[in-house]
Design a protein around this motif. Structure first.
Motif, short mmCIF file in Angstrom:
data_model
loop_
_atom_site.label_atom_id
_atom_site.label_comp_id
_atom_site.label_asym_id
_atom_site.label_seq_id
_atom_site.Cartn_x
_atom_site.Cartn_y
_atom_site.Cartn_z
N HIS A 22 65.08 37.43 94.46
CA HIS A 22 63.58 36.97 93.58
C HIS A 22 62.68 38.76 93.90
O HIS A 22 62.16 37.96 92.58
CB HIS A 22 63.17 35.74 94.61
N LEU A 23 61.98 38.70 94.72
CA LEU A 23 60.82 39.50 94.78
C LEU A 23 61.05 40.70 94.26
O LEU A 23 60.95 41.24 93.69
CB LEU A 23 60.11 39.54 96.56
N ALA A 24 62.23 41.33 94.51
CA ALA A 24 63.17 42.44 93.35
C ALA A 24 62.42 42.24 91.69
O ALA A 24 62.35 43.34 91.15
CB ALA A 24 64.12 42.82 94.30
N TRP A 25 62.94 41.20 91.80
CA TRP A 25 63.13 40.38 89.95
C TRP A 25 61.41 40.86 89.70
O TRP A 25 61.37 41.06 88.73
CB TRP A 25 63.53 39.16 90.05
N LEU A 26 60.40 40.11 90.66
CA LEU A 26 59.11 39.73 89.86
C LEU A 26 58.73 41.28 89.75
O LEU A 26 57.69 41.63 89.69
CB LEU A 26 58.35 39.13 91.68
N ALA A 27 59.09 42.49 90.81
CA ALA A 27 58.38 43.87 91.17
C ALA A 27 58.82 43.88 90.06
O ALA A 27 58.50 45.84 89.82
CB ALA A 27 58.99 44.31 91.82
N LEU A 28 59.99 44.34 89.20
CA LEU A 28 60.78 45.65 88.15
C LEU A 28 59.78 44.93 87.01
O LEU A 28 59.49 43.56 86.61
CB LEU A 28 61.91 44.71 88.37
N SER A 29 60.17 45.40 86.29
CA SER A 29 59.05 45.89 84.56
C SER A 29 60.42 44.97 84.16
O SER A 29 61.61 44.85 84.16
CB SER A 29 59.30 47.08 84.12
N GLY A 79 63.19 47.00 83.64
CA GLY A 79 64.10 47.21 84.96
C GLY A 79 65.09 46.14 85.03
O GLY A 79 66.01 45.62 85.27
N ARG A 80 64.48 44.23 84.60
CA ARG A 80 65.25 43.70 84.65
C ARG A 80 66.53 43.53 83.43
O ARG A 80 67.75 42.82 83.89
CB ARG A 80 64.39 41.98 84.15
N LYS A 81 66.19 44.13 82.55
CA LYS A 81 67.15 43.99 81.55
C LYS A 81 68.61 44.58 81.77
O LYS A 81 69.11 43.50 81.84
CB LYS A 81 66.28 43.88 80.01
N ARG A 99 66.60 53.22 110.18
CA ARG A 99 66.37 52.42 109.32
C ARG A 99 65.20 51.83 108.10
O ARG A 99 64.69 51.75 107.47
CB ARG A 99 67.50 52.48 108.04
N TRP A 100 65.34 50.99 109.37
CA TRP A 100 64.85 49.73 109.38
C TRP A 100 62.83 50.67 109.22
O TRP A 100 61.92 49.54 108.47
CB TRP A 100 64.76 48.38 109.70
N ARG A 101 62.68 50.64 110.46
CA ARG A 101 60.87 51.29 110.48
C ARG A 101 60.70 52.01 108.94
O ARG A 101 59.75 52.05 108.76
CB ARG A 101 61.30 52.27 111.65
N GLU A 102 61.65 53.00 108.21
CA GLU A 102 61.28 53.88 107.51
C GLU A 102 60.91 52.76 106.31
O GLU A 102 60.46 53.13 105.43
CB GLU A 102 62.46 54.19 107.40
N LEU A 103 61.96 51.73 106.45
CA LEU A 103 61.38 50.40 105.08
C LEU A 103 60.19 50.26 105.14
O LEU A 103 60.34 49.77 104.37
CB LEU A 103 63.06 49.98 104.48
N LEU A 104 59.97 49.48 106.57
CA LEU A 104 58.94 49.28 106.24
C LEU A 104 57.47 49.95 105.92
O LEU A 104 56.30 48.68 105.43
CB LEU A 104 59.03 48.96 107.74
N THR A 105 57.70 50.61 106.17
CA THR A 105 56.82 51.81 105.55
C THR A 105 56.86 52.91 104.18
O THR A 105 55.84 53.35 103.06
CB THR A 105 56.11 53.21 106.30
N SER A 106 58.53 51.64 103.09
CA SER A 106 57.84 52.30 101.90
C SER A 106 57.53 51.86 100.98
O SER A 106 57.38 52.46 99.61
CB SER A 106 59.68 52.34 101.64
N GLY A 107 56.77 50.44 101.39
CA GLY A 107 56.36 49.77 100.03
C GLY A 107 57.29 48.77 99.37
O GLY A 107 56.87 48.08 98.22
N LEU A 108 58.67 48.88 100.03
CA LEU A 108 59.37 47.86 98.41
C LEU A 108 59.26 46.39 99.43
O LEU A 108 58.49 46.33 100.14
CB LEU A 108 60.91 48.32 99.31
N PRO A 109 59.45 45.58 98.37
CA PRO A 109 59.86 44.10 98.90
C PRO A 109 60.11 44.00 100.22
O PRO A 109 60.97 43.84 99.83
CB PRO A 109 60.43 43.74 97.33
N VAL A 110 59.22 43.26 100.90
CA VAL A 110 60.04 42.74 102.17
C VAL A 110 59.63 41.55 102.69
O VAL A 110 58.65 40.42 101.62
CB VAL A 110 58.86 43.85 103.10
N VAL A 111 60.42 40.73 102.41
CA VAL A 111 60.43 38.30 102.88
C VAL A 111 59.96 38.45 104.26
O VAL A 111 60.20 39.46 105.39
CB VAL A 111 61.79 38.07 102.72
N PRO A 114 67.38 51.01 93.34
CA PRO A 114 66.29 51.89 92.94
C PRO A 114 65.32 51.96 91.93
O PRO A 114 64.72 52.72 91.40
CB PRO A 114 67.66 52.76 92.46
N LEU A 115 65.12 51.39 90.68
CA LEU A 115 63.82 51.24 89.68
C LEU A 115 62.54 50.79 90.65
O LEU A 115 61.33 51.57 89.64
CB LEU A 115 65.14 49.88 88.97
#
Length: 218
Positions: A152-159, A162-164, A182-194, A214-215
């Motif tokens: 859901h958070l990824a969907w909201l973040a897409l253009s 991107g959704r299409k 990998r989890w530590r890296e992801l936490l600093t990536s700015g990607l949507p996190v629950v 990826p988008l």
């Protein structure tokens, strides 16, 4: 205080046919995306008002299980069924907490602990991956809800484009448990996190799943 809404996901669990763990998580996430993208959820659609009320507050999701006649009664209610390789999940439009249809409200929340077959295949290249926190222990039902949140958070973040693109790919995605590194890296990536409210199973503020689409990193 505004009325709180909840979206219900029901996973089919027959006595002789239990879904695989990862397939159940992936199918639940795809079911959430399916209702977000459905034309009935937008504009003047029949679910649009409820979807807006739900998304304006906490995007609360509850996972329940059904079999036999219970599943058939759930299928008769308005919603969308999404199937995976072993899992079948039906998602229902959100309703106020005190207005959950009785055929859903009486379904069990517990008993959704699934297992994976040996040797999960590697995810296909360039598809979104929902990474689960390796430091948490969650039931299958809890993890399904958390993966639904992440999608859901990824969907909201897409253009819109991107959704299409994701719709055209039939919401292709994978769910995997990250390594600690990998989890530590992801936490600093700015990607949507629950970040979970902590009402069940995990401590308040626990970060449960990160959506690596990826988008969102190009």
């Amino acid at each position: 205080m505004d009325e709180e809404y909840v979206l219900t996901l029901v996973v089919r669990v027959e006595k002789a046919a239990r879904p695989g763990q990862t397939d159940a998580l992936e199918t639940a996430a795809r079911a959430v995306l399916a209702i977000l993208a459905d034309e009935r959820s937008a504009g003047e659609g029949e679910w649009a008002e409820a979807m807006r009320a739900w998304q304006d507050a906490r995007i609360r999701k509850v996972v329940r299980r059904a079999r036999g006649a219970e599943w058939r009664r759930a299928e008769a209610l308005p919603g969308i069924t999404v199937t995976g390789e072993t899992a079948e999940v039906r998602v229902f439009p959100p309703v106020p907490l005190d207005a959950v249809p009785k055929d859903l409200a009486k379904l069990q929340v517990t008993g959704t602990d699934f297992e994976d077959p040996d040797g999960l295949a590697a995810p296909e290249p360039e598809i979104p991956i929902l990474w689960i926190n390796p430091g948490l222990t969650m039931s299958s039902g809890k993890a399904m809800a958390q993966c639904g949140h992440a999608a859901h958070l990824a969907w909201l973040a897409l253009s819109a484009a991107g959704r299409k693109e994701w719709v055209a790919a039939d919401f292709a995605l994978a769910v995997r448990t990250a390594t600690h590194g990998r989890w530590r890296e992801l936490l600093t990536s700015g990607l949507p996190v629950v970040q979970d409210a902590g009402f069940t199973e995990v401590a308040p503020g626990s970060r449960t799943v990160i959506a690596d689409h990826p988008l969102l990193t190009r």
